[in-house]
Design a protein around this motif. Sequence first.
Motif, short mmCIF file in Angstrom:
data_model
loop_
_atom_site.label_atom_id
_atom_site.label_comp_id
_atom_site.label_asym_id
_atom_site.label_seq_id
_atom_site.Cartn_x
_atom_site.Cartn_y
_atom_site.Cartn_z
N LYS A 1 20.93 -20.04 41.89
CA LYS A 1 21.36 -19.45 43.16
C LYS A 1 20.82 -20.27 44.34
CE LYS A 1 21.78 -14.73 41.40
NZ LYS A 1 21.42 -14.97 40.01
N LYS A 2 19.73 -21.01 44.08
CA LYS A 2 19.15 -21.87 45.13
C LYS A 2 19.65 -23.31 45.01
CE LYS A 2 14.72 -23.15 47.21
NZ LYS A 2 13.24 -22.98 47.17
N TYR A 3 19.77 -23.78 43.77
CA TYR A 3 20.22 -25.16 43.53
C TYR A 3 21.46 -25.11 42.64
CZ TYR A 3 15.36 -26.01 44.91
OH TYR A 3 14.15 -26.02 45.57
N SER A 4 22.62 -25.34 43.22
CA SER A 4 23.88 -25.21 42.49
C SER A 4 24.08 -26.33 41.48
CB SER A 4 25.05 -25.21 43.48
OG SER A 4 25.19 -26.51 44.05
N VAL A 5 25.01 -26.11 40.58
CA VAL A 5 25.37 -27.11 39.58
C VAL A 5 25.78 -28.42 40.26
CG1 VAL A 5 27.08 -27.74 37.83
CG2 VAL A 5 26.03 -25.46 37.79
N GLU A 6 26.57 -28.30 41.33
CA GLU A 6 27.06 -29.50 42.02
C GLU A 6 25.91 -30.30 42.63
OE1 GLU A 6 30.18 -26.68 41.39
OE2 GLU A 6 28.28 -26.41 42.45
N GLU A 7 24.93 -29.60 43.21
CA GLU A 7 23.77 -30.29 43.80
C GLU A 7 22.94 -30.99 42.73
OE1 GLU A 7 21.85 -27.97 47.39
OE2 GLU A 7 22.56 -26.52 45.91
N ILE A 8 22.80 -30.33 41.60
CA ILE A 8 22.01 -30.91 40.50
C ILE A 8 22.70 -32.16 39.95
CG2 ILE A 8 21.21 -30.52 38.14
CD1 ILE A 8 20.82 -27.54 39.03
N ILE A 9 24.01 -32.09 39.76
CA ILE A 9 24.75 -33.25 39.25
C ILE A 9 24.68 -34.41 40.24
CG2 ILE A 9 27.03 -34.13 38.63
CD1 ILE A 9 25.73 -32.34 36.48
N GLN A 10 24.78 -34.10 41.53
CA GLN A 10 24.70 -35.14 42.55
C GLN A 10 23.33 -35.82 42.52
OE1 GLN A 10 27.04 -36.54 44.38
NE2 GLN A 10 25.49 -37.95 45.21
N SER A 11 22.27 -35.02 42.38
CA SER A 11 20.92 -35.60 42.33
C SER A 11 20.74 -36.44 41.06
CB SER A 11 19.86 -34.50 42.39
OG SER A 11 19.85 -33.70 41.23
N ALA A 12 21.38 -36.03 39.97
CA ALA A 12 21.30 -36.80 38.73
C ALA A 12 21.99 -38.16 38.91
CB ALA A 12 21.95 -36.03 37.58
N LYS A 13 23.09 -38.16 39.65
CA LYS A 13 23.79 -39.42 39.93
C LYS A 13 22.94 -40.34 40.81
CE LYS A 13 28.49 -37.61 39.36
NZ LYS A 13 29.77 -37.27 40.03
N GLU A 14 22.24 -39.74 41.78
CA GLU A 14 21.35 -40.53 42.63
C GLU A 14 20.19 -41.08 41.81
OE1 GLU A 14 20.25 -38.90 46.49
OE2 GLU A 14 21.96 -37.52 46.37
N TYR A 15 19.65 -40.24 40.92
CA TYR A 15 18.57 -40.67 40.03
C TYR A 15 19.03 -41.88 39.20
CZ TYR A 15 15.64 -40.63 35.83
OH TYR A 15 14.83 -41.00 34.77
N GLN A 16 20.24 -41.76 38.69
CA GLN A 16 20.78 -42.83 37.84
C GLN A 16 21.03 -44.11 38.63
OE1 GLN A 16 24.45 -41.78 35.61
NE2 GLN A 16 23.05 -41.90 33.87
N LYS A 17 21.46 -43.95 39.86
CA LYS A 17 21.71 -45.12 40.72
C LYS A 17 20.41 -45.87 40.97
CE LYS A 17 23.80 -46.35 45.18
NZ LYS A 17 24.42 -45.80 46.41
N ILE A 18 19.31 -45.14 41.15
CA ILE A 18 18.02 -45.76 41.44
C ILE A 18 17.41 -46.37 40.18
CG2 ILE A 18 15.62 -45.30 42.17
CD1 ILE A 18 16.81 -43.04 43.95
N THR A 19 17.44 -45.62 39.06
CA THR A 19 16.70 -46.03 37.86
C THR A 19 17.52 -46.79 36.84
OG1 THR A 19 17.22 -44.00 36.64
CG2 THR A 19 15.29 -43.95 38.10
N LYS A 20 18.85 -46.62 36.88
CA LYS A 20 19.75 -47.18 35.86
C LYS A 20 19.54 -46.54 34.49
CE LYS A 20 21.28 -50.20 38.90
NZ LYS A 20 20.55 -49.72 40.09
#
Length: 348
Positions: free
Chosen positions: A231-250
Amino acid sequence: MRKNILDFSYEELVDEFSKIGLEKFRVDQVWDWIYKKHEFDFDKMTNLSKEHRNTLSERFYIYVPELLDIQISQIDKTTKFLWKLEDDNTIESVLLFHPDRITACISTQVGCPAKCAFCATGQSGFVRNLSAGEIVSQIIAMEKHRKVNIGNIVYMGMGEPLLNYKEVVKSVKMLNHKKGKNISMRRISISTVGIPEKIVELAQDLPEVKLAISLHAPNNYKRDIIVPMNKKYSVEEIIQSAKEYQKITKNRVTFEYILIREFNDFVDDAEKLAELLKGMGAYVNLIPVNPVPSSGELKFERPHHWAIERFKEVLDKHNIENEIRREKGTDIDAACGQLRRRYITNKK
C-alpha cells in the motif's frame, strides 16, 4: 562500559585499538581468533600478551548469541537455530547444505514490521533492529556449533533487511573483509519485500551483492492482500527500482514468488507476471507456500502440483527464467519464524 567487539568494523576497531595503545596488527590477530578460529574468550588468544588480553577484557567483550533450540533435518541436514540475544529477545538462523556449498540464511531484525500475511515472523510482530554485530554473530555461532565453513549468505531470515539498512550494509562489509570471513560479495544475497529508494541505494553502496525481491503477486490488488507494505510501495514502483538497480549494477534480479492455491497461481497471474518482467534480466523463484495459521478468509495452502507446473510453463513460454524451488528441511519447522513463535507461545 565495555562494548561488544563484534559491533565494530575492522576500520572502527583499528581506531579503537589505537586509543588504547594497540597496533593495527593486533586487530588482525583478534579478528583471526574470532572469525577463523571461533574463539570468543580474550584470555585464550595466546599470541597476545597477558597485558594486552587484560586491556581488551577491560574495554570489550565478545558476545555471540546463546543457542536455545536446534532442529536438524533427517532428510537433507538443513539445520535451524533459535538464538537468545543479550536482551533475551530471540532470532532464527538456518544452514542449508548443497553439494558444492553451505549457505547461511540470517536474520536482520527481531520480528518484522512488513507483516506479510503468509509469514510466521510477521505475525509475531516487530521488536527492534539487530546491530551489525548481532547479524554477523549468527554466522560465526553457526560455524562453531556445527563445525562448518559457510561460503554463501542470504539475508532472508527474520526481518526486512532494507529497513535496517545501515547495519545490514555494515555487516556485509564486515563479512566480506579479507581479515574476517572474506566471503565474496557475489556470494551474498539480500532479500527484500521492496523498498524502492533503498534498492537504488543498495545498487550504489553494494553493487556486487545479489538482490532478491519478494514479489508474490503480479498486481497491486492481490499484493495488497498478502503484503501490507504494498500500500506504500506499489508493484510498479518496485519494478522501476529493480530496473534502476539493474542499470547501475548490470546484475540479474531474482524475484521470489510464493504460490498460494487458488489465489495467485492462475494462468492469468503467470501471464501478468511475465508481462511485468518482460525485457528485464529477471529470474523467478517459484515457492509453494509453507502453510501458516491464517486469521482471514485466505487459506495459505500449497497449489496442486499441476497448477505449479502450469504456472512455470507460462513463464517458460515467455522466456522468463525460473525454477520451482526445491524444498529443504520439510521434516522440521523450516518456515522462518515458526521456531521462535513456538518458543514465545510456550513461555506465556
